[in-house]
Design a protein around this motif. Structure first.
Motif, short mmCIF file in Angstrom:
data_model
loop_
_atom_site.label_atom_id
_atom_site.label_comp_id
_atom_site.label_asym_id
_atom_site.label_seq_id
_atom_site.Cartn_x
_atom_site.Cartn_y
_atom_site.Cartn_z
N TYR A 1 3.71 4.19 10.46
CA TYR A 1 4.39 4.81 9.31
C TYR A 1 3.64 6.06 8.86
O TYR A 1 4.25 7.10 8.60
CB TYR A 1 4.49 3.80 8.16
CG TYR A 1 5.09 4.36 6.91
CD1 TYR A 1 6.46 4.53 6.77
CD2 TYR A 1 4.28 4.74 5.84
CE1 TYR A 1 7.02 5.06 5.61
CE2 TYR A 1 4.82 5.27 4.68
CZ TYR A 1 6.19 5.43 4.57
OH TYR A 1 6.72 5.96 3.43
N LEU A 2 2.31 5.96 8.79
CA LEU A 2 1.51 7.11 8.38
C LEU A 2 1.67 8.26 9.37
O LEU A 2 1.78 9.42 8.96
CB LEU A 2 0.03 6.72 8.26
CG LEU A 2 -0.34 5.82 7.09
CD1 LEU A 2 -1.81 5.44 7.16
CD2 LEU A 2 -0.03 6.49 5.75
N ASP A 3 1.68 7.95 10.66
CA ASP A 3 1.83 8.99 11.67
C ASP A 3 3.19 9.67 11.59
O ASP A 3 3.29 10.89 11.72
CB ASP A 3 1.64 8.40 13.08
CG ASP A 3 0.20 8.03 13.38
OD1 ASP A 3 -0.71 8.51 12.67
OD2 ASP A 3 -0.01 7.25 14.33
N GLU A 4 4.23 8.87 11.39
CA GLU A 4 5.59 9.41 11.40
C GLU A 4 5.97 10.14 10.12
O GLU A 4 6.84 11.01 10.13
CB GLU A 4 6.59 8.28 11.66
CG GLU A 4 6.47 7.69 13.05
CD GLU A 4 7.37 6.49 13.26
OE1 GLU A 4 8.09 6.08 12.32
OE2 GLU A 4 7.34 5.94 14.38
N SER B 1 2.98 10.74 -0.51
CA SER B 1 2.17 11.22 -1.63
C SER B 1 0.73 10.78 -1.45
O SER B 1 0.43 9.85 -0.69
CB SER B 1 2.71 10.67 -2.95
OG SER B 1 2.47 9.28 -3.04
N ALA B 2 -0.16 11.44 -2.14
CA ALA B 2 -1.59 11.10 -2.06
C ALA B 2 -1.83 9.66 -2.51
O ALA B 2 -2.65 8.94 -1.93
CB ALA B 2 -2.41 12.07 -2.90
N THR B 3 -1.10 9.23 -3.53
CA THR B 3 -1.25 7.87 -4.04
C THR B 3 -0.81 6.85 -3.01
O THR B 3 -1.50 5.86 -2.76
CB THR B 3 -0.43 7.68 -5.33
OG1 THR B 3 -0.84 8.67 -6.28
CG2 THR B 3 -0.62 6.30 -5.91
N GLU B 4 0.35 7.09 -2.38
CA GLU B 4 0.84 6.16 -1.37
C GLU B 4 -0.09 6.13 -0.17
O GLU B 4 -0.38 5.07 0.38
CB GLU B 4 2.24 6.56 -0.92
CG GLU B 4 2.87 5.59 0.06
CD GLU B 4 4.28 5.97 0.47
OE1 GLU B 4 4.91 5.14 1.16
OE2 GLU B 4 4.76 7.06 0.13
N LEU B 5 -0.60 7.29 0.23
CA LEU B 5 -1.54 7.36 1.34
C LEU B 5 -2.78 6.53 1.05
O LEU B 5 -3.23 5.75 1.89
CB LEU B 5 -1.92 8.82 1.61
CG LEU B 5 -2.98 9.06 2.69
CD1 LEU B 5 -2.49 8.58 4.04
CD2 LEU B 5 -3.37 10.53 2.73
N GLN B 6 -3.32 6.68 -0.14
CA GLN B 6 -4.51 5.92 -0.52
C GLN B 6 -4.21 4.42 -0.54
O GLN B 6 -5.02 3.62 -0.06
CB GLN B 6 -5.02 6.37 -1.89
CG GLN B 6 -6.30 5.67 -2.30
CD GLN B 6 -6.83 6.18 -3.63
OE1 GLN B 6 -6.29 7.13 -4.22
NE2 GLN B 6 -7.88 5.57 -4.11
N ASP B 7 -3.07 4.04 -1.07
CA ASP B 7 -2.69 2.62 -1.11
C ASP B 7 -2.61 2.03 0.30
O ASP B 7 -3.12 0.94 0.55
CB ASP B 7 -1.35 2.43 -1.81
CG ASP B 7 -1.42 2.65 -3.31
OD1 ASP B 7 -2.54 2.69 -3.86
OD2 ASP B 7 -0.35 2.81 -3.93
#
Length: 69
Positions: A31-34, A40-46
């Motif tokens: 999911y992160l790659d695609e 968002s930065a918050t979602e990425l950190q989570d």
């Protein structure tokens, strides 16, 4: 009445937990790659924190499997 304590298949259950956790880890990484440019930065950190927790869980599950076998 309580169920008897049957630990005969604990290693199998733990291995299934490892497989499920690995699957979730890979799904999150995919999911992160695609969607790297849409997150968002918050979602990425989570997601990164959850993946770290997953890696720790896998390590603990594997240790428990060694104890069971």
């Amino acid at each position: 009445m309580a169920k008897p304590d049957n630990r005969a298949d604990n290693a199998e259950h733990l291995q299934q937990h490892v497989q499920n956790t690995l699957h979730n880890l890979h799904e999150a990484e995919q999911y992160l790659d695609e969607h790297a440019d849409e997150i968002s930065a918050t979602e990425l950190q989570d997601i990164q924190e959850k993946n770290e927790n997953r890696k720790n869980s896998i390590s603990k599950f594997k240790s428990e499997i060694k104890d069971e076998t």
